[in-house]
Design an enzyme around this catalytic site. Structure first.
Site, PDB file in Angstrom:
ATOM      1  CB  THR A  43      34.015  68.188  62.751  1.00  0.00           C
ATOM      2  OG1 THR A  43      35.133  69.004  63.128  1.00  0.00           O
ATOM      3  CG2 THR A  43      33.478  68.668  61.443  1.00  0.00           C
ATOM      4  CE  LYS A  83      53.244  52.761  51.361  1.00  0.00           C
ATOM      5  NZ  LYS A  83      53.653  54.065  50.843  1.00  0.00           N
TER       6      LYS A  83
END
Lengths: 532, 532
Positions: A177, A430
């Site tokens: 990855t 957030k």
């Protein structure tokens, strides 16, 4: 107890044996980087794979040894998939676009003994050769000016070889990855996981492969096992058309000349193809289906392909998931949907195929499994027979004791099983206890005709914790203000998602695989301050 | 070594869990024997299967215990497929058309503890009850006049149940073969073989199942696991339409009312459907595909269905092969074939799907593997993960040490992998050292408009070893001679295949599953003598 049904070890050798036996004359076409074209077939691929397995043993390689490839898509690369697995080895498909330190790390970490490479990557080989401490042999897939050529190498063998037997859970391939932080991590595919993944991939809801399929995979063979296509294609005995270059003019001509019915690749491939066709004033190729994954497929791309009569299969997965997680084929209510509704549905990431299980967890409270209500977004987890358990040489599992692997994606699960990705866990913003999707902000912003690229990140805010800031690269010659962008966004996003600031930048940093690197963007603007 | 990919035990419970989770609201429609109709969905099937597993445990059943069903196709029968496997039991689907001594033998041999049955089979239950020594509980799927009803039985449970875990190679189902000689033999399907078979069955070259599929399986659930359809269908989340009766008027109406796209059954099902449509002067139902197996599909049937726009998938398999061996979908050269060529191809038995391996052996010298030349016929053998290893309670394997199982069929393998069945090993006629296909003789003879049925068997001949004799049942009121039949056969078969005699008989004996019983025919004509 003696079995009632037969023991039958799930090994990749069954796949190539089946293809050669039942579809031996079905063609494998390669358009090479130098413009030449060669044709072989499944029988030829198997014969060459047998010779290659012999050649690897002649080099002294043993079961479990690693063989690296640094190569584009072509028939010899395909031979190596079956040749390495057939002698009990493990193929490590190296992404040539990785940065130098990553290339050094992964080849040494995997302990690759042989390096198979395309002549076009000779400069990489020259640069890395001294740094790769385990590689003993260099074989060049095409020319062989600097190393022994692949054809000469396997040509010295007679192919009288019996595949190595072993366990179903032996590894057969490693893909690393290319995360945005830390060293790349190796994902080891096993014979069993690979066979199951490929078998599931044949179904109409996935690649829909029959012997009539003619697939040109644009997704590189070094990306997550090319989505398993070389295995699934062999099982169904499809015709493959490979191109070692991704020039749209070349791909377009190949698609027409070879009767290509199916393609698979990332969205940018189609972007380039659209531009080519528009410039030339020609039609898109008459494909039956295009599987699009790797990153979100824009709406206009879906619309244009669908209007071309091409079934768009928006897929989601990752190296850790072999990679098929979800695929978006027509749902059972398809015929009742309007064109707009079909596009809406296709813009989502599709449904999990049998074997894959998904769930989403509350972003604030990961002990809370979220409902599949089509509204609530959460941290996406996955488990199943072709999902990672543990990274190569890692000391702990990547999955929890129940098998759940954290994808790092944020998504919504719909009642009909459809997955809708909304963000990455580390990028979601957030604000005042509520979550804002950075990806949806970016997607909305790039709809503006003067915006070339956009990236939204959450910046510290004394009252709201975080507030979104949108970084925008203007199109050449465009003259727009922050207010223009905000005005454009109005009505397209929730009012409280409106970025507190829009900042124009000359460029946005990218990872080796071409994705926006929010990490680098955050680093670059580490001192950025929002007004309270 | 710790696995790189996840452990994931191939159990049937994954199949029903997936269907309920991802396609929970996809319908399962049943048209019952009394004309009523009920609807449930995959979520409902799973809930009921959980309750049923509890109910079985409440009866004291344990892992490995056998549960018999004597039932037609309906949703409650489907529930029992998942309920029994889910509690670790083994479902024995009994063919209600078996002869009394066979019914007695198989239920006692399998040691079934519970008998689930349709009210329409109450007379069988009444007759067999005292002979079945192991059955402790009788549950009636529908009415429950004589036994507890299925709905009441499972309705007493709350469904709060965890599926029993176990090994992949645990048995989950038993089907008995109804051979023409000796006692029936039990074939035990395992969780693993069943899951692999179903997964492979989804592919376009097999059942081609996607969520859009609507399947009305006419093949009974007591025939070779209904070809695996109830498992494959759950994996893809298709809509099932079951009918507990096989009246063509009922099937036709259901197909139209429920939007059926796919059907599966033996050729006689379509024969009855053709007759119904002709009588009513209506079109055939607009099915996308019809999978036809069990016995050879006649040419005229293939032609008529193809002209109706229905893809005909001629399939071959047997109880011992789970049963998918080969399926005939369009080959890759399909678009280049004429209609006649397509019919020719479809009349053969199709190609093996991944997992299945076939070979043919010389009928005289079984050590000689025959070439796949499209000409040479031989004894057909098969091996693979869903092929039998050993019959229930047998003391020796049914497959040889390399896994080859003798199918008892005679066939030709073509270079493109297509299987063409020509006869049964025990029926093929050996004349002067050469082989004559009894089936081809019969097929040619029934083309005569006055021939209702025909059976060819080899009779002892002093010079040629064997010569064919054709036994013919005339159509009612027909007046034909042996010479008429021979004259009709001329040019349709090789000259040396011409039967030495044509004998007219009032009837031809059949097995319990409706196939011609050559054994009984040979017994009946044991004293028959050919002139030398």
């Amino acid at each position: 107890m003696l079995g009632a049904m037969q023991d039958w070890t799930m090994r990749i050798t069954h796949v190539i044996d089946h293809a050669a036996r039942e579809s031996g004359t079905r063609e494998i076409v390669t358009r090479w980087a130098d413009g030449s074209e060669t044709r072989t077939d499944w029988s030829g691929i198997r014969t060459d794979a047998l010779k290659m397995a012999q050649a690897l043993e002649a080099l002294g390689l043993k079961t479990g040894d690693k063989v690296a490839s640094l190569a584009m898509n072509h028939s010899r690369h395909l031979v190596s998939w079956y040749g390495v697995a057939g002698m009990g080895g493990v193929l490590h498909t190296v992404n040539p676009r990785l940065f130098e330190d990553q290339l050094e790390y992964i080849v040494n970490h995997a302990e690759d003994k042989v390096m198979l490479y395309d002549a076009m990557f000779q400069p990489i080989i020259d640069k890395m050769r001294d740094k790769w401490t385990t590689v003993e042999h260099y074989i060049c897939f095409d020319s062989g000016d600097q190393s022994q050529s692949f054809e000469d190498w396997i040509g010295a063998q007679d192919g009288a070889y019996e595949w190595v037997q072993g366990s179903e859970t032996d590894p057969c391939m490693i893909c690393y990855t290319s995360g945005t932080t830390g060293n790349p991590k190796g994902v080891q595919y096993e014979h069993r996981s690979t066979v199951l993944h490929a078998l599931a991939g044949l179904q109409p809801a996935a690649f829909n492969f029959s012997s009539a399929s003619v697939m040109l995979p644009v997704v590189p063979m070094f990306h997550a096992a090319s989505w398993g296509l070389p295995y699934a294609g062999a099982m169904a005995g499809i015709k493959f058309v490979f191109s070692a270059v991704n020039d749209p003019a070349v791909l377009h001509k190949l698609m027409l000349d070879e009767g290509v019915t199916d393609s698979a690749g990332v969205p940018t491939v189609w972007l380039a193809h659209f531009q080519y066709c528009d410039k030339e004033g020609i039609d898109l190729p008459p494909l039956k289906a295009a599987t699009i994954g790797g990153s979100a497929c824009p709406r206009f791309m879906i619309e244009r392909l669908m209007k071309n009569g091409t079934r768009v299969q928006h897929a989601w997965g990752m190296t850790e998931t072999s990679p098929i997680g979800t695929v978006g084929g027509p749902t059972w209510d398809w015929d009742q949907l309007s064109f707009e509704e079909k596009v809406d549905k296709t813009a989502m990431q599709g449904r999990p195929i049998f074997g894959v299980e998904l769930r989403t967890l509350d972003l604030d409270d990961p002990t809370k499994v979220l409902p599949r209500d089509g509204e609530t977004s959460g941290a996406l987890q996955i488990r199943g027979p072709w999902i990672i358990q543990r990274y190569l040489k890692a000391e702990a599992d990547a999955a929890d004791p129940e098998g759940w692997f954290d994808t790092g994606d944020v998504g919504i699960l719909h009642p009909d099983g459809t997955l809708q990705l909304t963000d990455r866990t580390k990028d979601v913003i957030k604000s005042g206890g509520e979550w804002i999707s950075s990806v949806e902000l970016e997607n909305a912003a790039v709809g503006h005709p003067d915006v070339a690229e956009a990236a939204a990140i959450g910046m510290y805010h004394p009252k709201w914790d975080e507030r979104p800031v949108l970084f925008v690269v203007k199109n050449e010659g465009a003259d727009i203000s922050a207010d223009d962008v905000k005005g454009y966004l109005e009505g397209k996003i929730a009012t409280w998602w409106m970025p507190d600031a829009v900042e124009f930048v000359d460029d946005i940093p990218h990872t080796a695989t071409g994705k926006i690197s929010k990490k680098d963007l955050r680093d670059r603007f580490a001192d950025y301050k929002l007004e309270g």
